[in-house]
Design an enzyme around this catalytic site. Structure first.
Site, PDB file in Angstrom:
ATOM      1  N   LYS A 193     -10.409  -7.227 -17.053  1.00  0.00           N
ATOM      2  CA  LYS A 193      -9.161  -8.252 -17.099  1.00  0.00           C
ATOM      3  C   LYS A 193      -9.059  -8.660 -15.699  1.00  0.00           C
ATOM      4  O   LYS A 193      -8.691  -8.052 -14.538  1.00  0.00           O
ATOM      5  CB  LYS A 193      -8.120  -7.148 -17.151  1.00  0.00           C
ATOM      6  CG  LYS A 193      -7.018  -7.893 -17.552  1.00  0.00           C
ATOM      7  CD  LYS A 193      -6.119  -8.629 -16.814  1.00  0.00           C
ATOM      8  CE  LYS A 193      -4.907  -8.455 -15.823  1.00  0.00           C
ATOM      9  NZ  LYS A 193      -4.524  -9.707 -15.109  1.00  0.00           N
ATOM     10  N   GLU A 268      -8.122   0.706  -5.112  1.00  0.00           N
ATOM     11  CA  GLU A 268      -8.675  -0.014  -3.664  1.00  0.00           C
ATOM     12  C   GLU A 268      -7.169  -0.985  -3.352  1.00  0.00           C
ATOM     13  O   GLU A 268      -7.010  -1.875  -3.957  1.00  0.00           O
ATOM     14  CB  GLU A 268      -9.804  -0.981  -4.076  1.00  0.00           C
ATOM     15  CG  GLU A 268     -10.223  -1.560  -2.590  1.00  0.00           C
ATOM     16  CD  GLU A 268     -10.470  -0.356  -1.699  1.00  0.00           C
ATOM     17  OE1 GLU A 268      -9.657  -0.484  -0.459  1.00  0.00           O
ATOM     18  OE2 GLU A 268     -11.038   0.503  -1.956  1.00  0.00           O
ATOM     19  N   CYS A 302      -8.178  -7.849   1.956  1.00  0.00           N
ATOM     20  CA  CYS A 302      -7.652  -6.339   2.124  1.00  0.00           C
ATOM     21  C   CYS A 302      -8.137  -5.837   3.368  1.00  0.00           C
ATOM     22  O   CYS A 302      -7.352  -5.144   3.870  1.00  0.00           O
ATOM     23  CB  CYS A 302      -8.449  -5.317   1.044  1.00  0.00           C
ATOM     24  SG  CYS A 302      -8.319  -5.941  -0.520  1.00  0.00           S
ATOM     25  N   GLU A 402       2.112  -5.215   4.445  1.00  0.00           N
ATOM     26  CA  GLU A 402       0.972  -5.935   4.206  1.00  0.00           C
ATOM     27  C   GLU A 402       1.632  -7.302   3.980  1.00  0.00           C
ATOM     28  O   GLU A 402       2.370  -7.397   2.954  1.00  0.00           O
ATOM     29  CB  GLU A 402       0.161  -5.505   3.148  1.00  0.00           C
ATOM     30  CG  GLU A 402      -1.149  -6.265   3.001  1.00  0.00           C
ATOM     31  CD  GLU A 402      -2.109  -5.670   1.986  1.00  0.00           C
ATOM     32  OE1 GLU A 402      -3.285  -5.649   2.139  1.00  0.00           O
ATOM     33  OE2 GLU A 402      -1.654  -5.368   0.672  1.00  0.00           O
TER      34      GLU A 402
HETATM   35  C1  UN1 Z   1     -11.379  -7.380   0.086  1.00  0.00           C
HETATM   36  O1  UN1 Z   1     -10.734  -7.966   0.839  1.00  0.00           O
HETATM   37  O2  UN1 Z   1     -10.825  -6.822  -0.902  1.00  0.00           O
HETATM   38  O3  UN1 Z   1     -15.420  -6.861   4.442  1.00  0.00           O
HETATM   39  C2  UN1 Z   1     -12.789  -7.363   0.053  1.00  0.00           C
HETATM   40  C3  UN1 Z   1     -14.994  -7.822   3.853  1.00  0.00           C
HETATM   41  C4  UN1 Z   1     -15.421  -8.299   2.592  1.00  0.00           C
HETATM   42  C5  UN1 Z   1     -14.937  -7.676   1.317  1.00  0.00           C
HETATM   43  C6  UN1 Z   1     -13.516  -7.657   1.486  1.00  0.00           C
HETATM   44  N1  UN1 Z   1     -17.048  -8.023   2.574  1.00  0.00           N
HETATM   45  O4  UN1 Z   1     -14.157  -8.388   4.280  1.00  0.00           O
END
Ligand code: UN1
Length: 514
Positions: A193, A268, A302, A402
């Site tokens: 999804k 995550e 992230c 965040e």
């Molecule tokens: C994400 O932002 O969820 O290290 C992944 C990094 C990328 C992956 C980010 N290789 O910024």
């Protein structure tokens, strides 16, 4: 292949090539309409007039069909030798590599990131597909000596069943691959999804998976909202493992729901990643690293850097460099040459970032930016100027929450101890970095930073797919993606003892003198 010739597009849309194409779910190896026939649009965040396609607004019934298909496909896929499953994955990786440019362009258009970054996103998908294809010939367990004579002891990994894969829009190819490749190579089947902002990328990905030869039902795609499709997957008794990347709020809700059935859940979630800059740092290098990790992908990673923790003696020179360089960054469509920063994903994101800027004005000093960018053609997209606040305190809201946008908070500190404390003063723990030329200090940071990923003399982004990816504290729940450990999420252990002595031997009893 043009987009309207896509196998996922419904025939009516393919016939009328000028209309916006309508795409379908992929269930049991077929591209199918949703039960209700209702659709939603995916639009280009750099130009909202550009409608990319209509996608099935999936319902619980659609998700249920997909779960059933995945369940039916599981016994045969589980029985397929893992190296053979890996071979399908190699073919998929090759197809992706061949289609890299097409996928990257589609991604820039739908998600907004600049083309070079979109290529990197696709490459991460390719990398994990190759890594996991090889896992088909490893999937290591242990073979150990038994404590009893004429007895064999070993452990093997086995698939769990149907994996529910719920993915975000910020890495619309890489993250689905991070999750689906380890799930599939270990013999699970998948219901996927994708985020409602990037269903086209997901569709293109699944088209290639079908072409690569994943058998019908092993991979099923259902588009639609989290409330309708996502919750059905999370609640289904027939989906024993869930992998989710997204906000901490949604992750907690998923964990609660899935916890009622004691499901395996890999989460995550958020980050508030910091860069520490010490007085001995190479300030030009630090500036490069900070800008790239704070404003690359418009701050929507992230792993994005949203805090710079700087020793006071270098505060002014660092700020001056950051401001000068950030002012030169060009905003625009990620598909245009020379653009550094694409749009935010949608109008709600612009509002959220603007809200944090208001908070920041009360907490720190606005150095630059601070508003949506609406000059000329930018008015048609969701653009926001790179924004820097200085004089932020570690516990201020903009230093803690965040934001997921191009907003950087600069936090001055007196010394290394204060820097380490400030860096760790967050409920998240994904990535962290330090700029220093002192090897002792670097090792101290490597030991003491509370984060799943630590960089020395680099920004906070740029994780490679063959080491574990994930965070401490509220960034996750202890699972890791990427690296060979990614298969832990998708496998159950089975310890096997074979006694060939011909008589009963009792462990912990018969091997000890009375
Ligand atoms: C994400 O932002 O969820 O290290 C992944 C990094 C990328 C992956 C980010 N290789 O910024």
């Amino acid at each position: 292949m043009t987009e309207t010739a896509s196998p996922a597009a419904s025939p009516a849309a393919s016939a009328a090539r000028t209309t916006v194409p309508t795409f379908r779910h992929f269930i049991a190896g077929e591209w199918v309409d949703g039960v209700t026939g209702e659709t939603f649009e995916s639009v280009n965040p750099a130009d909202r007039r550009d409608v990319i396609g209509r996608f099935q607004a999936g319902t619980g019934a659609d998700a249920g069909r997909a779960v059933k298909a995945a369940e039916m496909a599981f016994p045969a896929w589980r029985a397929t030798p893992a190296p053979k499953r890996g071979e399908v994955m190699y073919r998929f990786a090759e197809l992706m590599a061949r289609q890299k440019e097409r996928l990257a362009r589609a991604m820039s258009r739908e998600m907004g990131k600049v083309l070079a970054e979109a290529r990197g996103d696709v490459q991460e998908g390719i990398d994990i597909a190759y890594l996991m294809a090889g896992e088909g010939r490893r999937m290591f367990g242990d073979t150990v000596p038994s404590e009893l004579p004429d007895k064999w002891a070993m452990s093997i990994r086995q698939p769990i069943g149907v994996a529910g894969i719920i993915t975000p829009w910020n890495f619309p190819i890489a993250i689905p691959c991070w999750k689906m490749m380890p799930a599939l190579v270990t013999g699970n089947t998948v219901v996927f999804k994708p985020a409602s902002d990037t269903p086209h990328c997901a569709t293109l990905l699944v088209e290639l998976m079908a072409e690569a030869g994943f058998p019908p039902g092993t991979v099923n795609l259902v588009t639609g909202s989290g409330a309708a499709v996502g919750d059905t997957i999370v609640d289904s008794p027939d989906v024993p493992v869930i992998s989710f990347t997204g906000s901490s709020a949604t992750g907690k809700r998923i964990a609660e729901r899935a916890g009622r059935r004691l499901k395996r859940v890999s989460l995550e979630l958020g980050g508030k990643n910091g860069v520490v800059v010490l007085r001995d740092a190479d300030l030009d290098l630090a500036t490069d690293g900070i800008l790239w990790s704070a404003f690359g992908t418009t701050g929507q990673r992230c792993t994005a850097c949203s805090r710079v923790i700087v020793e006071r003696p270098v505060l002014e020179p660092l700020l001056a460099r950051l401001e000068k360089r950030a002012k030169a960054l060009r905003l625009g469509s990620g598909l245009e040459d020379g653009v550094d920063i694409g749009p935010l994903i949608n109008a709600a994101a612009v509002e959220k970032v603007a809200g944090y800027v208001e908070v920041g004005r009360r907490e720190g000093e606005l150095v630059m930016g601070g508003a949506a960018a609406t000059d000329g053609d930018l008015a048609h997209g969701n653009f926001f100027a790179p924004t820097i606040f200085s004089g932020v305190k570690p516990m201020d809201r903009i230093g803690q929450e965040e934001i997921f946008g191009p907003v950087l908070s600069v936090i001055p500190v007196d010394d290394l101890d204060a820097a380490v404390t400030a860096l760790n003063q967050t409920r998240y723990g994904l990535s962290a970095s330090i700029f220093t030329r002192d090897v002792n200090t670097a090792f101290r940071a490597m030991r003491d930073f509370e984060a799943g990923i630590v960089y020395v003399n680099a920004g906070t982004t740029g994780a490679e797919t063959h080491l574990p990816f994930g965070g401490w504290k509220e960034t996750g729940n202890g699972h890791r993606e990427a690296g060979h450990v990614a298969i832990d999420t998708y496998t159950e252990w089975k310890s096997i003892y074979v006694d060939f002595s011909g008589h009963l031997q009792r462990a912990q009893i018969d091997n000890q003198p009375d």
